[in-house]
Design an enzyme around this catalytic site. Sequence first.
Site, short mmCIF file in Angstrom:
data_model
loop_
_atom_site.label_atom_id
_atom_site.label_comp_id
_atom_site.label_asym_id
_atom_site.label_seq_id
_atom_site.Cartn_x
_atom_site.Cartn_y
_atom_site.Cartn_z
N ASP A 193 0.03 5.12 0.95
CA ASP A 193 -0.47 6.46 1.89
C ASP A 193 -0.15 5.17 3.65
O ASP A 193 -1.05 4.53 3.63
CB ASP A 193 -1.52 7.12 2.26
CG ASP A 193 -1.09 8.58 2.82
OD1 ASP A 193 -0.55 8.42 3.09
OD2 ASP A 193 -2.88 9.33 2.62
N ASP A 240 0.72 -0.87 0.29
CA ASP A 240 -0.02 0.09 -0.04
C ASP A 240 0.85 1.48 -0.42
O ASP A 240 1.99 0.76 0.07
CB ASP A 240 -0.97 0.18 1.73
CG ASP A 240 -1.50 0.98 1.32
OD1 ASP A 240 -2.35 1.20 0.02
OD2 ASP A 240 -1.92 2.23 2.19
#
Length: 344
Positions: free
Chosen positions: A31, A29
């Site tokens: 952020d 992922d």
Amino acid sequence: MTPVANAAAPVDRRAPEQSGAPIDCVLFDLDGVVYHGPEPISGAVEGINFLHDQSIPVSYVTNNATRTAEVVADHISTLGISTTPAEVTTSAQVLAGKLAAKFGTGALIYLVGATGLATALESEGLRVTRTLDDGPVAIAQGLDPEISYQRIVAACEAITAGIEWWATNPDYSMVGPKSRVPGNGAFIDMLARLTGSQPTVVGKPSPHMMEFAAHRCGAQRPLMVGDRLDTDIEGGNSAGFETALVLTGVHDIHDALHASSELRPTYILPSLRSLPTLITGSAQPASDETSGSAACQIVDGELRVDESAQDSVSTVESALRLAWEAMDRGEDVAPGNLPRRIHD
């Protein structure tokens, strides 16, 4: 949370890989894992560049369908992590691939979305339209910051008429400059309430995105790394992958303690700086019996961790496993002195 229609049902947490095969691909992922806005998270550059040095493929999996893979890759590269567009998997790409596979090259798709989704659809040889008069075969919905009331009405009419409805991701909200702001999931919820229908959603926590990214890497034993249990970890688990919760973003160790079985990570990472330890095999999965198990126990319904071992990854993972086993038997287990985060 917006339901994920037509996605594979979450599976029980898997036993970690026992074959001895090495982790041969890491999915990230972005952020809260690699960066916060324009700044890299401490340890991210070192951890990911270690994978590059070991020639272990990486893929960045993002639900954001507004940006192209090229834009995302440029952003990551500015942090000191050399990245190509081929190493980025967006929910827009996955959606476009699914639509192309189902309807074929040249199929006409009604677009509700921004540049990232339009580019992905066209890259798959699909034709894009913004009018229902053209007779599209499906609706591709991603976040459209410029959406108008008339476009929302048109989408409702198309869905009610029976045109297939596909969506990039179910993220209900995002962090804006001054408050949380609506994400694509908020618009999905609105359209679902108005039409009584649900879309096929390909973004996390659906396994579609994880499978797409791992297939691109040719991986046999992929690892999914994320900071959210309800998207990253659930998505990796639903695809049957090992997962690692990194403690630099949204969820912490206490969140993992209370997570339902399909949201439980295989590993805990204080930050991506700990990746080399995990990859080289000196880290133990949370479900294994480890030396850390002697440093934790349940006393009067609370976890008790030896103070000298509270910053030990293996002890934290053993404590989680001990608690999960008790909770699965119907017992209540409080965090006790289990830390929320640990540091590497």
